[in-house]
Motif scaffolding. Structure first.
Motif, mmCIF file in Angstrom:
data_model
loop_
_atom_site.group_PDB
_atom_site.id
_atom_site.type_symbol
_atom_site.label_atom_id
_atom_site.label_comp_id
_atom_site.label_asym_id
_atom_site.label_seq_id
_atom_site.Cartn_x
_atom_site.Cartn_y
_atom_site.Cartn_z
ATOM 1 N N ALA A 1 -15.024 2.920 -17.086
ATOM 2 C CA ALA A 1 -16.131 3.697 -17.663
ATOM 3 C C ALA A 1 -15.842 5.195 -17.618
ATOM 4 C CB ALA A 1 -17.426 3.398 -16.919
ATOM 5 N N VAL A 2 -14.951 5.607 -16.735
ATOM 6 C CA VAL A 2 -14.647 7.034 -16.570
ATOM 7 C C VAL A 2 -13.575 7.435 -17.576
ATOM 8 C CG1 VAL A 2 -13.854 8.820 -14.982
ATOM 9 C CG2 VAL A 2 -15.240 6.912 -14.127
ATOM 10 N N ALA B 1 -23.036 5.385 -16.298
ATOM 11 C CA ALA B 1 -22.194 4.486 -15.509
ATOM 12 C C ALA B 1 -20.968 5.220 -14.970
ATOM 13 C CB ALA B 1 -21.759 3.293 -16.353
ATOM 14 N N ALA B 2 -20.398 6.086 -15.796
ATOM 15 C CA ALA B 2 -19.225 6.852 -15.371
ATOM 16 C C ALA B 2 -19.583 7.853 -14.276
ATOM 17 C CB ALA B 2 -18.612 7.570 -16.560
ATOM 18 N N ARG B 3 -20.712 8.519 -14.452
ATOM 19 C CA ARG B 3 -21.140 9.483 -13.429
ATOM 20 C C ARG B 3 -21.411 8.774 -12.100
ATOM 21 N NH1 ARG B 3 -24.265 11.299 -17.813
ATOM 22 N NH2 ARG B 3 -26.187 10.501 -16.838
ATOM 23 N N ILE C 1 -9.535 7.926 -10.077
ATOM 24 C CA ILE C 1 -10.882 7.424 -10.389
ATOM 25 C C ILE C 1 -10.854 6.723 -11.745
ATOM 26 C CG2 ILE C 1 -13.280 8.031 -10.836
ATOM 27 C CD1 ILE C 1 -12.992 10.375 -8.959
ATOM 28 N N LYS C 2 -10.216 7.337 -12.724
ATOM 29 C CA LYS C 2 -10.091 6.709 -14.052
ATOM 30 C C LYS C 2 -9.378 5.366 -13.960
ATOM 31 C CE LYS C 2 -8.692 8.972 -17.599
ATOM 32 N NZ LYS C 2 -7.844 9.854 -18.430
ATOM 33 N N ALA C 3 -8.332 5.314 -13.137
ATOM 34 C CA ALA C 3 -7.547 4.086 -13.018
ATOM 35 C C ALA C 3 -8.351 2.944 -12.401
ATOM 36 C CB ALA C 3 -6.300 4.344 -12.184
#
Length: 281
Positions: free
Chosen positions: A197-198, A36-38, A191-193
């Motif tokens: 999932a990242v 999911a993160a990828r 992207i994390k924000a």
């Protein structure tokens, strides 16, 4: 901004003798970047490549007479929820040609000066464009971070031209040639924000995406163009510009008298007819 690669720790369990499973999760299993993160990282890079930017001309107001001395602005807007990193290896490079708006081959008087808060502007020189005498310069933008579309952020970078007085040539028609499309990447932090999932465990995957990032696609918008209106997201809002848009490919040139210009006072920038919107400065 260069992001250093994270060294993944190798669990001490690898050096220990094999032990019958006790229910403890191996260290390497907890340090993976999930599917999911990828997928979220992939989507962020694709959005940045295909939908990050909108280029357009604008004036602050609508009452300017063609050829009068005033300021005009070439703008590129970040439409995404990601902070965009302009790589130092492949910049955005645009060459501009200011020609007589009345179709004559006469060298226009202006612009008198050109400036930009981000990137570097070459000196204005005399050249030719399509058989017409022109004043030209190049804008090279690289090595900075453009903030995301968020309330309070300045998510646009622009170049301002002081037109000078150009009454004898009917004003300025400014043509922009895309010499090089930029390689831009969404920052890992943004992207994390935007996706829980990242995690930091995905930094190696992110760095691999950075290494293979492709040049961005930049549509050109204007009130005189037909087709679908371009995206214009600003201060956390999501908008569509009036008028239309066209593809702007590397090596192609688009002139302000073809696109027209927006009035930057309304929010989002507004359309109109006649002087003040015709892309002649």
């Amino acid at each position: 901004m260069t992001i250093s690669r994270r060294n993944l720790a190798k669990g001490a369990a690898w050096a220990a003798p094999v032990v019958i499973a006790t229910g403890t999760v191996p260290a390497y299993a907890a340090s993976t970047c999930t599917a999911a993160a990828r997928s979220a990282i992939d989507a962020a890079f694709e959005q940045v490549r295909t939908k990050a930017f909108t280029a357009y001309w604008a004036e602050v107001g609508s009452g300017f007479i063609d050829g009068s001395a005033h300021n005009a602005y070439f703008n590129i807007n970040n439409n995404t929820q990601y902070d965009l990193q302009f790589t130092s290896t492949q910049a955005l490079k645009i060459t501009f040609f200011a020609v007589a708006a009345n179709g004559s081959t006469t060298l226009p008087n202006g612009p008198s000066s050109v400036s930009a808060a981000r990137g570097t502007i070459s000196p204005i020189t005399t050249s030719t464009y399509n058989g017409k005498q022109a004043r030209s310069w190049t804008w090279n933008t690289t090595g900075f971070v453009l903030p995301r579309n968020k309330a309070g952020n300045d998510s646009e970078f622009d170049m301002g031209i002081a037109t000078g007085i150009n009454g004898t040539t009917g004003g300025l028609n400014v043509c922009a040639r895309l010499d090089q499309a930029p390689v831009i990447t969404p920052s890992f932090a943004s992207i994390k924000a935007s996706n829980s999932a990242v995690t930091d465990m995905c930094l190696d995957y992110y760095n691999a995406k950075v290494a293979t990032a492709q040049p961005a696609i930049i549509p050109f918008a204007g009130p005189l163009l037909s087709g679908a209106g371009a995206t214009w997201n600003r201060d956390g809002s999501i908008n569509t510009l009036c008028g239309g848009s066209t593809a702007w490919t590397v090596g192609s040139t688009i002139c302000s008298a073809t696109t027209g210009n927006y009035n930057a006072v309304p929010y989002p920038p507004g359309c109109g007819t006649g002087q003040g919107y015709n892309g002649i400065f």
